[in-house]
Design a protein around this motif. Structure first.
Motif: not given
Length: 108
Positions: A1-26
């Motif tokens: 079972m995946v809890d809400a925290t795990s889902t949030e952190l996976v989503n965070l990883c994906n957002r950061v990866k996407e933003n870094l690919s666009r150089n959106a460091y802020k």
């Protein structure tokens, strides 16, 4: 079972990866800092901050965040591998491990 925290952190990883690919460091920094606030015991935000700092050429700060991630969870593989690769001088372009899936991809 995946809890809400795990889902949030996976989503965070994906957002950061996407933003870094666009150089959106802020955007990355804001997301990561907020995640550190919400999840003070999670290694993921520190690992991601280490990657962001490497991209910003702050090697010392990055290494501190990789170690902080490992202090929170000594078994957190992405931080282990990032710390090892970024500490080596013979790797010209280390591969970032944002999450566990990135560790598994390389081993294939």
């Amino acid at each position: 079972m995946v809890d809400a925290t795990s889902t949030e952190l996976v989503n965070l990883c994906n957002r950061v990866k996407e933003n870094l690919s666009r150089n959106a460091y802020k955007n990355c920094a804001e997301d990561i800092c907020y995640a550190m606030y919400l999840h003070p015991d999670a290694p993921e935000p520190h690992n991601l901050m280490g990657i962001l700092m490497e991209k910003q050429r702050n090697h010392t700060g990055a290494m501190k965040h990789f170690r902080a991630a490992l202090d929170l969870d000594p078994t957190y593989l992405p931080a282990q591998e990032n710390l090892m690769d970024y500490a080596r001088f013979d790797i010209r372009f280390p591969r970032c491990r944002f999450c566990y899936a990135d560790c598994l991809e390389q081993k294939r």
